[in-house]
Motif scaffolding. Structure first.
Motif, PDB file in Angstrom:
ATOM      1  N   ALA A  56       0.879  -1.134   0.039  1.00  0.00           N
ATOM      2  CA  ALA A  56      -0.024   0.059  -0.015  1.00  0.00           C
ATOM      3  C   ALA A  56       0.819   1.260  -0.055  1.00  0.00           C
ATOM      4  CB  ALA A  56      -0.805  -0.063   1.227  1.00  0.00           C
ATOM      5  N   GLU A  57       1.852   1.376   0.513  1.00  0.00           N
ATOM      6  CA  GLU A  57       2.647   2.399   0.763  1.00  0.00           C
ATOM      7  C   GLU A  57       3.362   2.884  -0.509  1.00  0.00           C
ATOM      8  OE1 GLU A  57       5.489   1.502   3.927  1.00  0.00           O
ATOM      9  OE2 GLU A  57       4.324   2.420   5.443  1.00  0.00           O
ATOM     10  N   LEU A  58       3.744   1.587  -1.353  1.00  0.00           N
ATOM     11  CA  LEU A  58       4.351   1.820  -2.521  1.00  0.00           C
ATOM     12  C   LEU A  58       3.352   2.364  -3.456  1.00  0.00           C
ATOM     13  CD1 LEU A  58       6.587  -1.491  -2.782  1.00  0.00           C
ATOM     14  CD2 LEU A  58       7.510   1.020  -3.046  1.00  0.00           C
ATOM     15  N   ALA A  59       2.093   1.815  -3.540  1.00  0.00           N
ATOM     16  CA  ALA A  59       1.045   2.337  -4.310  1.00  0.00           C
ATOM     17  C   ALA A  59       0.814   3.582  -4.072  1.00  0.00           C
ATOM     18  CB  ALA A  59      -0.185   1.432  -4.001  1.00  0.00           C
ATOM     19  N   LEU A  60       0.714   4.183  -2.789  1.00  0.00           N
ATOM     20  CA  LEU A  60       0.298   5.709  -2.369  1.00  0.00           C
ATOM     21  C   LEU A  60       1.378   6.611  -2.890  1.00  0.00           C
ATOM     22  CD1 LEU A  60      -1.153   7.729  -0.978  1.00  0.00           C
ATOM     23  CD2 LEU A  60       0.109   7.117   1.022  1.00  0.00           C
ATOM     24  N   ASP A  61       2.881   6.229  -3.120  1.00  0.00           N
ATOM     25  CA  ASP A  61       3.923   6.932  -3.548  1.00  0.00           C
ATOM     26  C   ASP A  61       3.309   6.992  -5.140  1.00  0.00           C
ATOM     27  OD1 ASP A  61       5.144   7.309  -1.149  1.00  0.00           O
ATOM     28  OD2 ASP A  61       6.521   5.691  -1.580  1.00  0.00           O
ATOM     29  N   PHE A  62       3.138   6.161  -5.642  1.00  0.00           N
ATOM     30  CA  PHE A  62       2.888   5.976  -7.040  1.00  0.00           C
ATOM     31  C   PHE A  62       1.737   7.061  -7.518  1.00  0.00           C
ATOM     32  CE2 PHE A  62       1.539   4.690 -11.207  1.00  0.00           C
ATOM     33  CZ  PHE A  62       2.629   4.386 -12.099  1.00  0.00           C
ATOM     34  N   VAL A  63       0.620   7.068  -6.552  1.00  0.00           N
ATOM     35  CA  VAL A  63      -0.478   7.844  -6.650  1.00  0.00           C
ATOM     36  C   VAL A  63      -0.346   9.341  -6.549  1.00  0.00           C
ATOM     37  CG1 VAL A  63      -2.696   8.391  -5.515  1.00  0.00           C
ATOM     38  CG2 VAL A  63      -2.339   6.112  -6.146  1.00  0.00           C
ATOM     39  N   LYS A  64       0.655   9.518  -5.462  1.00  0.00           N
ATOM     40  CA  LYS A  64       0.981  10.794  -5.039  1.00  0.00           C
ATOM     41  C   LYS A  64       1.740  11.376  -6.395  1.00  0.00           C
ATOM     42  CE  LYS A  64       1.592  10.712  -0.335  1.00  0.00           C
ATOM     43  NZ  LYS A  64       2.403  10.561   0.825  1.00  0.00           N
ATOM     44  N   ALA A  65       2.358  10.695  -7.246  1.00  0.00           N
ATOM     45  CA  ALA A  65       3.227  11.272  -8.368  1.00  0.00           C
ATOM     46  C   ALA A  65       2.293  11.324  -9.365  1.00  0.00           C
ATOM     47  CB  ALA A  65       4.340  10.352  -8.834  1.00  0.00           C
TER      48      ALA A  65
END
Length: 255
Positions: free
Chosen positions: A85-94
């Protein structure tokens, strides 16, 4: 016509009814080219239906491989653990300037061994970046940490989730309140819209994934959020009504 690209960050359903299979099929039906970053694998074991999260490093490599694709939208499904989830969130933020649809699959219907509390806290971090979230009743209860017993409760929880940061909320009520009508509630921070559809007798799975993927497709194709929700309800209803009723329930009930 310019090709539109839509990413599914979702899991692999071994029976091919939901997850990335529903996502890609829905994207294709809407004339959109779909990509997938696989969050997990699933399988039937001696312990029942189990979810096996993608290795954190591998999942990170998947997202890094897609960083330069000009996506028009992102749909998120099952995030099996906090690391993914943390990695997905970083991608979403970008990619925060494109439509983001979050289907917060906190609890698989077949298994309740997910780290629900930790995942809840992580999923709340997605809310400010999501164009819309699409929880079912159980997921909405877990996210809001309050029970839903009535239609008015659904509305109150939708408002609470909006207050927690979600711009738009649709709660999938299904047939909890009636065996004749399926009720969903959409809330945009101002108005409530109740969507009613007749109950269909079916063994099909993946309706929730298809609904979220259809909303993402409609948003990418230029529809406003409320209309995207309405069109997606029509799409899912007709898809179930015209399905072959094969369903995977029979697989779960064998042996």
């Amino acid at each position: 016509m310019t090709t539109k690209y839509l990413l599914a960050i979702s899991g692999n359903d071994i029976f091919s009814g939901g997850g990335l299979y529903a996502d890609l099929s829905t994207y294709s039906a809407n004339g959109i080219h779909g990509f997938v970053a696989v969050t997990c694998l699933t399988a039937m074991t001696e312990n029942g239906f189990e979810v096996f999260g993608t290795d954190q490093t591998v999942f990170g490599h998947q997202l890094n491989s897609l960083k330069n694709v000009p996506f028009s939208g992102i749909k998120l499904g099952l995030l099996p653990n906090v690391a993914v989830a943390e990695l997905a969130l970083d991608f979403v933020k970008a990619h925060k300037d494109i439509p983001i649809v979050l289907d917060p699959v906190l609890v698989c219907k077949e298994s309740h061994d997910v780290e629900v509390s930790a995942l809840r806290d992580e999923l709340l971090k997605f809310f400010p970046y999501a164009t819309i979230i699409t929880p079912n009743l159980v997921e909405a209860e877990l996210l809001a940490q309050r029970p839903i017993k009535t239609l008015e409760d659904m509305k109150a929880v939708a408002k609470h989730l909006h207050d927690l940061g979600a711009t738009n909320v649709v709660i999938k009520g299904g047939n909890r309140f009636s065996q004749e009508v399926a009720l969903d509630v959409f809330y945009d921070g101002v108005d409530y819209t109740v969507l009613e559809y007749p109950i269909l007798e079916t063994n099909n799975v993946g309706a929730g994934c298809t609904f979220a993927s259809s909303i993402a497709s409609q948003l990418v194709n230029g529809q406003p959020v409320k209309e995207a929700v309405r069109l997606s309800k029509d799409f899912v209803y007709e898809a179930i009504r015209h399905s072959d009723q094969y369903g995977v329930k029979q697989h779960y009930e064998k042996d």
